[in-house]
Enzyme design. Sequence first.
Site, mmCIF file in Angstrom:
data_model
loop_
_atom_site.group_PDB
_atom_site.id
_atom_site.type_symbol
_atom_site.label_atom_id
_atom_site.label_comp_id
_atom_site.label_asym_id
_atom_site.label_seq_id
_atom_site.Cartn_x
_atom_site.Cartn_y
_atom_site.Cartn_z
ATOM 1 N N CYS A 100 0.857 -1.184 0.000
ATOM 2 C CA CYS A 100 0.000 0.000 0.000
ATOM 3 C C CYS A 100 0.890 1.230 0.000
ATOM 4 C CB CYS A 100 -0.896 -0.013 1.235
ATOM 5 S SG CYS A 100 -1.997 1.406 1.353
ATOM 6 N N HIS A 142 -9.026 -3.950 -1.718
ATOM 7 C CA HIS A 142 -8.016 -3.147 -1.024
ATOM 8 C C HIS A 142 -8.377 -1.665 -1.084
ATOM 9 C CE1 HIS A 142 -3.713 -2.108 0.051
ATOM 10 N NE2 HIS A 142 -4.190 -0.967 -0.405
ATOM 11 N N GLU A 143 -8.711 -1.184 -2.282
ATOM 12 C CA GLU A 143 -8.996 0.251 -2.437
ATOM 13 C C GLU A 143 -10.271 0.648 -1.701
ATOM 14 O OE1 GLU A 143 -6.721 2.115 -3.380
ATOM 15 O OE2 GLU A 143 -5.492 0.489 -4.164
ATOM 16 N N HIS A 146 -10.049 1.353 1.964
ATOM 17 C CA HIS A 146 -9.596 2.702 2.353
ATOM 18 C C HIS A 146 -10.785 3.616 2.641
ATOM 19 C CE1 HIS A 146 -5.237 2.600 1.930
ATOM 20 N NE2 HIS A 146 -5.338 1.996 0.755
HETATM 21 NI NI NI Z 1 -3.651 1.096 -0.157
#
Ligand code: NI
Length: 178
Positions: A100, A142-143, A146
Amino acid sequence: MSVCDILKMGDPRLLRQAQAVERFDTPELHALVQDLRDTMAAANGAGLAAPQIGVDIQVVIFGFAINTRYPDAPPVPETVLINPVLTPLAEEQSEDWEGCLSVPGLRGMVPRWTHLRYEGYDQFGNRISRDVDGFHARVVQHECDHLAGILYPMRIKDFAKFGYTDILFPGLDADGDD
Ligand code: NI
C-alpha cells in the site's frame, strides 16, 4: 493537475468512514480524479483512494496494463469507482501479497474474497457493475477498504507473512519506496 502527498499509516485521516459523493460530473470531482491519477502514476501504484490524499469522499481509482510493483499481476482495466458496493459471489477466499502506498516499504499476506461483484458510478455518473476475480477482485477490495478506514495490515491473519518488500522480494523493482 498535481501530484499530491500520500498520507501514511498512523495519520488519523486514513481511519475515517468516507462520505458518499452526491453530485457527479462536476469540475471539483474531475479535478480530484486527475489528482488521483497523477499521484498514482508518480508512485507507480496499482490503485489509490481519495482518503489517501486527505479527501474524505468515496472515490477510488485502480488499473494498469503492467505494474512494476506487481510484475506478475494480470492487467486490470483503468477504472474510476465512486460510492462502491461490493458483494462476494462465493464463500471462497484466497491469500496473496499486498502493499500500500500509505504503508511504504512493506508487504503482507492478506485474505480476500476470490469472486466479487462491484457496483458504483464513474465520475460522470454512469453506473458500473462488474463481476471479477483474482487480482482484479483483490485490488478493488483493497482500495474500497480505504473508504472504510481499513488498511491492509488490519486484515493480516499470519504476521509471519508481513515484512519489508526488499527482504521478501529482493529482485523486485518497487521503485524504492514500496
Ligand atoms: Ni492502499
